[in-house]
Scaffold this active site. Sequence first.
Site, short mmCIF file in Angstrom:
data_model
loop_
_atom_site.label_atom_id
_atom_site.label_comp_id
_atom_site.label_asym_id
_atom_site.label_seq_id
_atom_site.Cartn_x
_atom_site.Cartn_y
_atom_site.Cartn_z
N GLU A 162 30.38 36.14 45.67
CA GLU A 162 30.01 37.41 46.33
C GLU A 162 28.81 37.30 47.26
O GLU A 162 27.90 38.13 47.22
CB GLU A 162 29.75 38.49 45.27
CG GLU A 162 30.95 38.72 44.39
CD GLU A 162 30.72 39.75 43.29
OE1 GLU A 162 29.61 40.30 43.20
OE2 GLU A 162 31.66 39.98 42.50
N ASN A 204 34.15 32.55 45.86
CA ASN A 204 34.84 33.69 45.25
C ASN A 204 34.22 35.01 45.73
O ASN A 204 32.99 35.14 45.76
CB ASN A 204 34.68 33.57 43.72
CG ASN A 204 35.57 34.52 42.95
OD1 ASN A 204 36.77 34.56 43.17
ND2 ASN A 204 34.97 35.27 42.03
N HIS A 241 40.27 43.28 43.13
CA HIS A 241 40.07 44.52 42.34
C HIS A 241 40.56 45.68 43.19
O HIS A 241 39.90 46.06 44.17
CB HIS A 241 38.58 44.72 42.01
CG HIS A 241 38.03 43.66 41.11
ND1 HIS A 241 38.46 43.50 39.81
CD2 HIS A 241 37.08 42.71 41.29
CE1 HIS A 241 37.80 42.50 39.24
NE2 HIS A 241 36.97 42.00 40.12
N GLU A 270 40.56 37.71 39.88
CA GLU A 270 40.10 38.79 38.99
C GLU A 270 41.00 40.01 39.13
O GLU A 270 40.52 41.15 39.14
CB GLU A 270 38.65 39.16 39.31
CG GLU A 270 37.68 37.99 39.24
CD GLU A 270 36.23 38.37 39.53
OE1 GLU A 270 35.91 39.58 39.53
OE2 GLU A 270 35.43 37.45 39.75
N ASP A 272 43.00 43.23 39.10
CA ASP A 272 43.30 44.45 38.37
C ASP A 272 43.61 45.54 39.39
O ASP A 272 43.10 45.52 40.50
CB ASP A 272 42.19 44.87 37.38
CG ASP A 272 40.80 44.94 37.97
OD1 ASP A 272 40.66 44.99 39.21
OD2 ASP A 272 39.83 44.97 37.19
O1 9MR Z 1 33.85 42.28 33.90
C1 9MR Z 1 32.47 42.00 34.00
C2 9MR Z 1 31.66 43.05 33.27
O2 9MR Z 1 31.88 42.92 31.87
C3 9MR Z 1 30.20 42.91 33.58
O3 9MR Z 1 29.49 43.96 33.02
C4 9MR Z 1 29.99 42.86 35.07
C5 9MR Z 1 28.53 42.64 35.38
O4 9MR Z 1 28.30 42.34 36.70
O5 9MR Z 1 30.75 41.80 35.64
C6 9MR Z 1 32.11 42.00 35.46
O6 9MR Z 1 32.82 40.97 36.13
C7 9MR Z 1 32.64 40.91 37.53
C8 9MR Z 1 32.78 39.47 37.95
O7 9MR Z 1 31.89 38.66 37.24
C9 9MR Z 1 32.57 39.30 39.43
N1 9MR Z 1 33.41 40.20 40.19
C10 9MR Z 1 33.39 41.57 39.79
C11 9MR Z 1 33.68 41.70 38.31
C12 9MR Z 1 33.79 43.16 37.94
O8 9MR Z 1 32.56 43.80 38.12
#
Ligand code: 9MR
Length: 447
Positions: A162, A204, A241, A270, A272
């Site tokens: 990111e 990513n 997402h 990722e 969803d």
């Molecule tokens: O799913 C993850 C969630 O449990 C955490 O609280 C969050 C914190 O930043 O991160 C989520 O996963 C993220 C991933 O690491 C990077 N892309 C976005 C995902 C969803 O927020």
Amino acid sequence: MTLTVKSVARVSLVSTLVLATVGAAVLAASPASGAASTLAAAAQQSGRYFGTAVAANKLGDSTYVGILNREFDMVTAENEMKMDATEPNQGQFSYGNADRIVNQARNQGKRIRGHALAWHSQQPGWMQNMSGTALRNAMLNHVTQVASYYRGKIYAWDVVNEAFADGSSGGRRDSNLQRTGNDWIEAAFRAARAADPGAKLCYNDYNTDNWSHAKTQGVYRMVQDFKSRGVPIDCVGFQAHFNSGNPVPSNYHTTLQNFAALGVDVQITELDIEGSGSTQAQQYSGVTQACLAVARCTGITVWGIRDTDSWRASGTPLLFDGSGNKKAAYTSVLNALNAGTGTTTPPTSTTTTTSNPGGGGCTATYSEGEKWNDRFNGQVTVSGTDNWIVTVTVSSPQRIIATWNTSASWDSANVMTARPNGSGNTFGFTIMHGGNWNWPAVSCRVA
Ligand code: 9MR
């Protein structure tokens, strides 16, 4: 990667024998034996994987683990490999929860995507307050330590996560890491390569699904630049997402294809999609089909198992409901995987054999060269004779546009005949690929 082409000595007739593109033949053989009944098995029919994010604190939930073990063959730690989890105090590393996920996956024969080595978010407190050279060095040390600890166990690392800004700029996101200098991303990739040369190294990001978005274009330009300068990058992860405000774009396949054409794998990392019923199911199958249609889209990971496991549970964005039942979205993904016949990567081994009317033999070995978005280089080394004739056959729409260290002529648009020109027994060529990354078929005989 190399492929060896051996001539058969003392065969009396000139006959071309075999041309078996092993990878393509095996992969295209799906799914004749009947539809697969799990996501992983269905994806494997085309050489792909189907993964999920896993949370260490759910490994005691038997419904969760039952679905995990049955349906998925790739695992991403949802939070446990992030910087705050693995280096809570500077220089003090903590792998307990990550190891629980890694060990569970490996015991079940699953592979692992590492997520994530360097990110502006979820940094440990000590790092959030750092800047300049100290931060750069701390980041590089983190990359080196974590990638070294897991060396040999990770299929692909999200080396940097990111790093691009949302909106219309197409540029980098401001962050403490970005302020250490624009080269922080490539420095992280080089450190990761040195620490675990066997892992694929990915960039990513999210909101990079629509080809016309500035952020997508910005990431594309970075990958193009990295490839042209030899920065070690192997793959691009598309988080994917989706919800009503950020729907699956109609040009998704174009996006994946254009990135793949830069010479990197693409992965949906990722996935969803918020929603329910047939609308959600259709969107899921569309994403699955987009991946299947791109040879270098090597797999799909959904961001959790049941809707209740999701980081945005209220949007019911996953493939299983809160009780672990398969949703319509599950069935649509499974059906799409079972229908797909796309292959993943270019064949990695090919056998061609050519007889030699004069007796005696020669061996031609093909090796991959540099890759660009529109073309790639190949090289052939001949042994066994200095007096060779090598035939290089490319497949449509490929065409050879340049050669070196050989005297070459063309029998047809696809077939080049190469002879020595006094430069030794290794020659090279450039192929415009037109989206077809397959290696040429190569055969040799003694002149
Ligand atoms: O799913 C993850 C969630 O449990 C955490 O609280 C969050 C914190 O930043 O991160 C989520 O996963 C993220 C991933 O690491 C990077 N892309 C976005 C995902 C969803 O927020």
